[in-house]
Design a protein around this motif. Structure first.
Motif, PDB file in Angstrom:
ATOM      1  N   LYS A  72      95.648  48.047 -64.207  1.00  0.00           N
ATOM      2  CA  LYS A  72      94.499  47.150 -64.125  1.00  0.00           C
ATOM      3  C   LYS A  72      94.003  47.036 -62.683  1.00  0.00           C
ATOM      4  N   LEU A 125      98.943  48.368 -73.400  1.00  0.00           N
ATOM      5  CA  LEU A 125     100.250  48.113 -72.788  1.00  0.00           C
ATOM      6  C   LEU A 125     100.539  46.618 -72.765  1.00  0.00           C
ATOM      7  N   ARG A 126      99.528  45.835 -72.452  1.00  0.00           N
ATOM      8  CA  ARG A 126      99.678  44.381 -72.400  1.00  0.00           C
ATOM      9  C   ARG A 126     100.003  43.812 -73.778  1.00  0.00           C
ATOM     10  N   TYR A 179     106.439  47.089 -69.443  1.00  0.00           N
ATOM     11  CA  TYR A 179     105.089  47.384 -69.914  1.00  0.00           C
ATOM     12  C   TYR A 179     104.052  46.468 -69.275  1.00  0.00           C
ATOM     13  N   SER A 237     103.443  44.657 -74.801  1.00  0.00           N
ATOM     14  CA  SER A 237     104.409  43.867 -74.030  1.00  0.00           C
ATOM     15  C   SER A 237     104.634  42.491 -74.640  1.00  0.00           C
ATOM     16  N   TYR A 264     100.968  47.576 -66.952  1.00  0.00           N
ATOM     17  CA  TYR A 264      99.605  47.104 -67.230  1.00  0.00           C
ATOM     18  C   TYR A 264      98.950  46.578 -65.954  1.00  0.00           C
ATOM     19  N   GLN A 265      99.675  45.766 -65.205  1.00  0.00           N
ATOM     20  CA  GLN A 265      99.137  45.206 -63.969  1.00  0.00           C
ATOM     21  C   GLN A 265      98.800  46.306 -62.971  1.00  0.00           C
ATOM     22  N   ALA A 289      94.457  50.172 -70.809  1.00  0.00           N
ATOM     23  CA  ALA A 289      95.638  49.457 -70.328  1.00  0.00           C
ATOM     24  C   ALA A 289      95.944  48.215 -71.149  1.00  0.00           C
ATOM     25  N   ASN A 290      94.943  47.654 -71.822  1.00  0.00           N
ATOM     26  CA  ASN A 290      95.179  46.464 -72.634  1.00  0.00           C
ATOM     27  C   ASN A 290      96.189  46.713 -73.746  1.00  0.00           C
ATOM     28  N   HIS A 309      97.961  57.575 -68.480  1.00  0.00           N
ATOM     29  CA  HIS A 309      98.616  56.339 -68.089  1.00  0.00           C
ATOM     30  C   HIS A 309     100.002  56.172 -68.691  1.00  0.00           C
ATOM     31  N   GLN A 328      91.800  53.055 -63.302  1.00  0.00           N
ATOM     32  CA  GLN A 328      91.608  52.390 -64.588  1.00  0.00           C
ATOM     33  C   GLN A 328      90.416  51.451 -64.507  1.00  0.00           C
TER      34      GLN A 328
END
Length: 417
Positions: free
Chosen positions: A362, A335-336, A354, A339, A358-359, A332-333, A39, A367
């Motif tokens: 997600k 990245l959130r 970022y 951010s 993430y979106q 992915a969390n 990712h 993912q």
């Protein structure tokens, strides 16, 4: 425009934009070892911490070297290696990897002209295994149970290693070099040290059975060894793998140095989103005065440029933990969370990149998001949407041009670490 979408004056005034990345920097995202970091294979995204510190006049040579060392180790962490027990892992030097983590953070906060001596502490870790040999009695320690008891007697009694009695926010318990020095550490660090002893004893031919380490999930017990052939089904949940151990180490650091410590019932992201006023205020009716004051105090420190205090986290080390977790995991969390920290740093362009990534992850079928709490997930999704909207409006209203007055908070070390 409503007041919710009004850009705070402190953010617009002190927004900072990092210098372009050099080709030799290991902070660039594509540090990968197989499929475990798919990712982050996006050359449009890059880390900002080291360049931000460089731009403020702080030499990050040692921090970058430590990050390169970390990357060189996790490149070997294939999907198979990630699921391998720490007792038998051979491809990734977990002790050295943990010391590279410590070396980078030490450089970030100490600004020392000399790096943390990683090799010297690796030698100390090896010496610990050597020191056990005089305590080994093959006649008395013939059974696996007696053998493991003798190791634990050596480690926890003779050498005096103990699980820290303080909260995990105590930095000394979270870095391997400090644990080797002070002999008080987190369960993750004690498990790592125990596993290094077992691996060395296996190398010398002293460990003749399949040993495993029981990783405690409570607040009191220390890691203990057991004969895997006699294990129970319930023991499986307490086996620590190489990948999970590194994630545990970095997550401990991320939690310890997260700048927003109010309301521990909330996730780290929601605490930061709350401080940024990206969370529905109606959800916080039951908050105590101290929790509200803590959130305001955290934001006030950031607005003043104070990025580190003893009790309220350290933006530099929380950012470094996030960057390494992004390199290490496919969650992915991360990245959130990275951010929202960049948003608080005034790095809106990078924060939007970022958060957008993430979106995308997600919403993709690749993912898989593990949601244990649907209410919390909905609250986090709402906060993400508000932050995305705010960042998009900042882009439209202000653009990403360099402001006339720039200030770099990351180099401010006015409070003790």
């Amino acid at each position: 425009m409503s007041s919710f979408f009004t850009l705070p004056s402190t953010f617009s005034k002190f927004q900072f934009y990092p210098l372009p990345f050099s080709s030799s920097s290991c902070s660039r995202l594509p540090c990968r070892g197989g499929s475990n970091v798919q990712h982050v294979e996006n050359h449009d995204l890059h880390f900002v911490l080291h360049d931000a510190l460089d731009a403020s006049g702080i030499d990050t040579t040692h921090a970058r070297e430590a990050r390169q060392g970390f990357c060189s180790q996790i490149k070997r962490l294939t999907d198979i290696e990630k699921e391998t027990s720490i007792c038998i892992n051979r491809h990734v030097d977990l002790g050295r990897t943990a010391l590279y983590i410590a070396a980078e953070d030490d450089s970030l906060v100490s600004h020392s002209s000399v790096p943390l001596p990683v090799d010297a502490f690796v030698g100390r870790l090896d010496d610990l295994s050597m020191d056990y040999c005089p305590h080994y009695n093959p006649r008395c320690d013939s059974s696996p149970e007696k053998f493991l008891e003798s190791i634990e007697r050596f480690l926890y009694v003779h050498k005096g290693f103990r699980r820290t009695s303080a909260n995990l926010l105590e930095p000394q318990a979270l870095y391997l070099h400090s644990v080797l020095t002070h002999r008080s550490g987190s369960p993750a660090m004690l498990s790592l040290i125990y596993s290094e002893i077992l691996k060395m004893l296996r190398l010398w031919g002293l460990l003749y059975f399949d040993a495993e380490i029981y990783f405690p999930h409570d607040a009191l017990n220390v890691p203990k060894g057991y004969h895997k052939m006699k294990s129970k089904e319930s023991d499986q949940a307490h086996i620590m793998t190489s990948g999970n151990l590194l994630v545990e180490i970095l997550n401990n650091l991320k939690h310890a140095f997260w700048p927003f410590h109010h309301d521990h019932t909330k996730t780290l992201f929601l605490r930061a989103a709350h401080a940024a006023n990206c969370v529905d205020r109606s959800d916080f009716v039951g908050e105590s005065g101290s929790q509200i004051a803590s959130a305001k105090a955290a934001q006030h420190r950031l607005d003043r440029g104070v990025w580190t205090t003893v009790r309220f986290g350290d933006m530099r080390r929380s950012l470094s933990a996030c960057e390494r977790l992004i390199l290490l995991t496919n969650n992915a969390n991360e990245l959130r969370d990275y951010s929202v920290l960049l948003y608080h740093c005034g790095l809106y362009k990078e924060s939007l990149q970022y958060l957008t990534k993430y979106q995308e992850l997600k919403n993709s079928s690749i993912q898989v998001m593990k949601l244990s709490d649907s209410k919390r997930s909905m609250e986090e999704d709402a906060a993400v949407d508000k932050l995305l909207t705010r960042l998009s409006l900042i882009q439209l209203e202000h653009g990403w041009s360099r402001p006339s007055v720039a200030r770099n908070f990351l180099g401010n070390n006015s409070d003790p670490c």
